[in-house]
Design an enzyme around this catalytic site. Structure first.
Site, mmCIF file in Angstrom:
data_model
loop_
_atom_site.group_PDB
_atom_site.id
_atom_site.type_symbol
_atom_site.label_atom_id
_atom_site.label_comp_id
_atom_site.label_asym_id
_atom_site.label_seq_id
_atom_site.Cartn_x
_atom_site.Cartn_y
_atom_site.Cartn_z
ATOM 1 N N GLU A 186 -3.004 8.599 -5.362
ATOM 2 C CA GLU A 186 -3.314 7.931 -6.625
ATOM 3 C C GLU A 186 -4.546 8.581 -7.255
ATOM 4 O O GLU A 186 -5.531 8.825 -6.560
ATOM 5 C CB GLU A 186 -3.563 6.434 -6.396
ATOM 6 C CG GLU A 186 -2.351 5.690 -5.902
ATOM 7 C CD GLU A 186 -2.592 4.181 -5.748
ATOM 8 O OE1 GLU A 186 -3.666 3.699 -6.172
ATOM 9 O OE2 GLU A 186 -1.711 3.490 -5.212
ATOM 10 N N HIS A 204 -0.762 0.953 -10.100
ATOM 11 C CA HIS A 204 -1.507 0.040 -9.232
ATOM 12 C C HIS A 204 -2.093 -1.121 -10.042
ATOM 13 O O HIS A 204 -3.308 -1.387 -10.017
ATOM 14 C CB HIS A 204 -2.627 0.787 -8.506
ATOM 15 C CG HIS A 204 -3.017 0.151 -7.205
ATOM 16 N ND1 HIS A 204 -3.277 0.865 -6.057
ATOM 17 C CD2 HIS A 204 -3.190 -1.150 -6.865
ATOM 18 C CE1 HIS A 204 -3.602 0.043 -5.077
ATOM 19 N NE2 HIS A 204 -3.552 -1.205 -5.545
ATOM 20 N N ARG A 230 0.851 -1.182 0.000
ATOM 21 C CA ARG A 230 0.000 0.000 0.000
ATOM 22 C C ARG A 230 0.888 1.233 0.000
ATOM 23 O O ARG A 230 1.937 1.271 0.651
ATOM 24 C CB ARG A 230 -0.919 0.019 1.221
ATOM 25 C CG ARG A 230 -2.151 -0.884 1.086
ATOM 26 C CD ARG A 230 -3.142 -0.311 0.096
ATOM 27 N NE ARG A 230 -4.379 -1.071 0.024
ATOM 28 C CZ ARG A 230 -4.660 -1.960 -0.927
ATOM 29 N NH1 ARG A 230 -3.776 -2.220 -1.874
ATOM 30 N NH2 ARG A 230 -5.828 -2.580 -0.940
#
Length: 326
Positions: free
Chosen positions: A265, A284, A236
């Protein structure tokens, strides 16, 4: 106890996201209500006994939680469940499961790829190719390199297996040390992290985001790493202090980083990480293989059939710890 009538199943997706592939198979098992924000979730939750969450960044569930009058089980179609771990849910009797196992191998392949790219200097090769420049140089061997995997769960285990397959030496870091693990050279307790950082050639973050891991990799952690070491984060984004990472890269405290997750993000277009030659960036996507969305629905359906028959669910999340145990 089995559930004879078709239960109400709320499916929470991100705004604008299409229905999950395989949703008709879910409809065959229950009354499906779709939601994508707080307003629609407040309408969907009353009488819902099961919930499937595909938007793991949402805050809508916490906001609409008072409407969850009959909810028994929430399934997150992601490995990380940090966005779901708000106090009211943690303190409730609602069971939480996750998508543990779906992305493990794909993420491990991504990690192996980035380690080999660094060893063989592929980031520089691609920049030279783009500039039509022929520049021979020697590169490293991956064999014999020390790999430290922070988070020795199911994803970490797959990373260790692939690292061993190419002759690397994978060590793990977990809540507790354990011996005799066939996939790791050794698994060390969290308290040994900094000792292990000092000897690792590659440091892979595969841990969940919890209060204990948030900001774990900061200036102190980077100072403990070898100057030749590379950091790989597929866990993460908030586990890494981005400002401290950039500072460590600029000062040569570590040699490079491969990042699939970020504190912010999407990563802004003007972010300094984009321009750093010793950094590999991906949006991601390390676990997202072709067909992953349908695989997530199929996994939910397998668990749903257990729930409907009164059986034991798999991938049970410890809500206090914030992740599913082995």
């Amino acid at each position: 106890m089995s559930h004879d009538q078709k239960p109400v199943i709320t499916v929470l997706t991100a705004p604008g996201e299409p229905e999950p592939p395989g949703i008709d198979a879910v409809r065959a098992r229950g009354e499906v209500r779709l939601a994508w924000d707080e307003e629609t979730l407040r309408e969907a939750l009353p009488d819902s006994r099961v919930m499937m969450v595909t938007d793991f960044r949402t805050e809508a569930l916490e906001a609409a939680w008072p409407m969850a009058d009959k909810l028994e089980w929430i399934h997150a179609t992601s490995a990380g469940v940090d966005a779901l771990m708000f106090p009211a849910l943690i303190d409730s009797d609602v069971t939480v499961t996750n998508a543990r196992g779906i992305f493990d191998r794909s993420i491990a392949e991504y990690v192996l790829c980035t380690m080999l790219m660094f060893a063989k200097d592929f980031p520089r090769s691609m920049r030279l190719q783009a500039g039509h420049k022929w520049k021979h140089r020697d590169t490293e061997r991956a064999e014999g390199r020390e790999v430290l995997i922070v988070g020795a769960g199911s994803i970490g285990r797959q990373i260790a297996r692939l690292a061993r397959a190419v002759g690397m030496n994978p060590h793990g870091v977990a809540r507790r040390a354990r011996s005799g693990d066939e996939d790791f050279v050794a698994v060390h307790a969290n308290e040994q992290l900094f000792d292990q950082l000092a000897v690792a050639d590659f440091v892979v973050i595969a841990a969940p985001l919890t209060p204990q891991t948030e900001g774990l990799f900061d200036q102190k952690a980077f100072a403990a790493m070898k100057k030749e070491a590379r950091l790989i984060n597929i866990g993460r984004g908030p586990i890494v202090n981005t400002r401290d990472l950039i500072d460590a890269l600029n000062k040569g405290e570590i040699a490079g980083a491969a990042l699939d997750v970020f504190e912010e993000e999407p990563l802004p277009e003007d972010h300094p990480l984009w321009e750093m030659g010793n950094v590999i960036l991906t949006p991601h996507m390390s676990g997202d293989f072709i067909g992953w969305r349908r695989a997530l629905t199929d996994q939910f359906l397998e668990n749903f059939d257990r729930w409907h028959k009164g059986g034991e669910l798999f991938n049970h999340v410890d809500k206090k710890l914030g992740y599913a145990g082995s």
